[in-house]
Write a protein that holds these residues in place. Structure first.
Motif, short mmCIF file in Angstrom:
data_model
loop_
_atom_site.label_atom_id
_atom_site.label_comp_id
_atom_site.label_asym_id
_atom_site.label_seq_id
_atom_site.Cartn_x
_atom_site.Cartn_y
_atom_site.Cartn_z
N ALA A 129 -35.49 -1.81 23.70
CA ALA A 129 -34.74 -0.84 22.90
C ALA A 129 -34.93 0.59 23.41
O ALA A 129 -34.37 1.53 22.83
N THR B 102 -27.80 -10.42 15.76
CA THR B 102 -28.48 -10.25 17.03
C THR B 102 -28.36 -11.53 17.83
O THR B 102 -28.35 -12.62 17.26
N PRO C 163 -34.33 -6.18 20.74
CA PRO C 163 -34.39 -4.72 20.54
C PRO C 163 -34.00 -4.30 19.13
O PRO C 163 -34.43 -3.26 18.64
N LEU C 164 -33.20 -5.12 18.44
CA LEU C 164 -32.80 -4.77 17.08
C LEU C 164 -33.99 -4.80 16.12
O LEU C 164 -34.05 -4.02 15.18
N VAL D 264 -35.74 -1.55 16.65
CA VAL D 264 -34.99 -0.45 16.03
C VAL D 264 -35.19 -0.45 14.52
O VAL D 264 -35.30 0.61 13.89
N ALA E 210 -28.82 -0.23 20.21
CA ALA E 210 -29.73 -1.30 20.64
C ALA E 210 -28.95 -2.49 21.20
O ALA E 210 -29.41 -3.18 22.09
N LYS F 45 -28.40 -2.48 25.06
CA LYS F 45 -29.52 -2.50 26.01
C LYS F 45 -29.79 -3.91 26.50
O LYS F 45 -29.54 -4.86 25.81
#
Length: 297
Positions: free
Chosen positions: A40, A251, A268-269, A272, A294, A297
Motif C-alpha cells: 500500500a 479486495t 493493501p486494503l 489502508v 490502494a 498498487k
C-alpha cells in the motif's frame, strides 16, 4: 500500535498450549501484515504488533474436520449449515431452491462447484470445516461461551486499537464485543466474514438482530468490512446490508487463496483500513479510508 487478530475456521494447532498456538499464528501473520503495508506504500508508518486471540482449542476440532473432508460424517444439524451456505452462494430460483433442499449433500455441493467453477474437492473441504465449527460454536453453549471469553480476554489484555476478525472469528469477535461493552476498540475490521449468512449464522447471533439488522458493539468506534468477491465463506460479502458497517471494500486476494487470513492481511486494503489508527492520539473525528488508491498498487 497493537492489533488483535481473531482467527477463523481451520486454525486448530494440535499439541500446543493456547499461548503457544497464539504465538505461532502471530509469527506467521506478522510478515503478511507488513507485506500489506509495503504493497500500500505505507512502509514509513509504524507497523502494528500482532497479538492473536486463539480460541480453536475450545472448538474441539475433530480429525474429520481438520484432515478428512468426509461428507458421510456430517450430521443433520451440520447439514443444515451447509444447505444454508450453498443456497446463499448460488441465489437459485425458487424451483431450484426447493429441489436442492431435499437433494443429497454431495449433489448440492456439486451444484456449487459448477456454479462457482471451483473443484468439488475444495468445496467439500470448506463445507466440512465450516459446518463443523459453525455448528459447534452456535449450538454448543459451553463452546460458544469459552470461545467468546477467550477472545474478550485477549482484547482486554492487549488493549488494541484495532481488532482484525477473520471468517468465523468475525462472528466470535462480534458477540464477544457485544457481551463486553466495556471493551473499546477504535476500529473493527472484518475480513471474509459470514456474519450475514441467512439461516446458517445471522438468525442465531447474540444479540438477536432486530428488524433484520444487526447492531454495532457499543465499544466499537469504526467498522470496516473487506471481502474478496470470490470468497466462498464471505456470504453475503457486503455486510453493510445487514450491519452498521462504516466502510466496505472489495479486495482481490486470489482465485486459489481466496479466504485465508494471511492473504487478507497481505492485501493493501487491509493496511489502508488500519493506517488511520496507527497513532491513536491523532485519529480524526471523521475517518474515511482511501481504498481507491490502494487498489491501484
Amino acid at each position: 500500535m497493537t492489533i488483535v487478530a481473531v482467527h477463523g475456521i481451520g486454525n486448530h494447532l494440535a499439541g500446543r498450549s493456547s499461548e503457544r498456538a497464539a504465538a505461532e499464528l502471530a509469527a506467521q501473520w506478522q510478515p503478511k501484515l507488513h507485506q500489506g503495508f509495503a504493497s500500500a506504500g505505507l512502509d514509513g508508518h509504524q507497523l502494528p504488533e500482532v497479538h492473536v486471540a486463539y480460541y480453536a482449542h475450545h472448538m474441539q476440532v475433530t480429525e474429520r474436520q481438520a484432515v478428512a473432508a468426509d461428507l458421510s460424517s456430517i450430521d443433520e444439524q451440520e447439514q443444515s449449515v451447509i444447505i444454508a451456505w450453498a443456497l446463499a452462494l448460488g441465489s437459485p430460483s425458487l424451483e431450484e431452491r426447493q429441489g436442492l433442499i431435499t437433494a443429497p449433500l454431495r449433489q448440492i455441493l456439486s451444484w456449487v462447484s459448477r456454479r462457482r467453477k471451483i473443484p468439488i474437492a475444495t468445496i467439500i473441504r470448506i463445507a466440512v470445516q465450516l459446518a463443523g465449527e459453525v455448528h459447534r460454536y452456535l449450538h454448543v453453549p459451553q463452546v460458544r461461551a469459552a470461545a467468546r471469553s477467550a477472545v474478550a480476554e485477549s482484547i482486554r489484555r492487549a488493549r488494541p486499537q484495532v481488532v482484525l476478525a477473520h471468517s468465523l472469528g468475525s462472528v466470535v469477535a462480534y458477540e464477544a464485543l457485544h457481551a463486553h461493552p466495556e471493551l473499546t476498540v477504535d476500529c473493527l475490521v472484518t475480513l471474509g466474514s459470514p456474519l450475514g449468512l441467512p439461516s446458517g449464522i445471522f438468525d442465531h447471533l447474540v444479540p438477536a438482530p432486530i428488524a433484520d439488522r444487526g447492531a454495532r458493539p457499543a465499544g466499537v468506534r469504526y467498522w470496516v468490512n473487506l471481502a474478496d468477491t470470490g470468497d466462498l465463506v464471505a456470504i453475503p460479502h457486503r455486510l453493510g446490508d445487514r450491519f452498521p458497517v462504516d466502510q466496505h471494500a472489495d479486495t482481490s486476494i486470489g482465485r486459489i487463496d481466496f479466504h485465508t487470513f494471511g492473504a487478507y492481511l497481505a492485501s493493501p486494503l487491509t493496511a489502508v483500513a488500519i493506517s488511520p489508527f496507527v497513532d491513536s492520539s491523532s485519529i480524526p473525528d471523521q475517518i474515511a479510508c482511501d481504498f481507491g488508491s490502494a487498489r491501484l498498487k
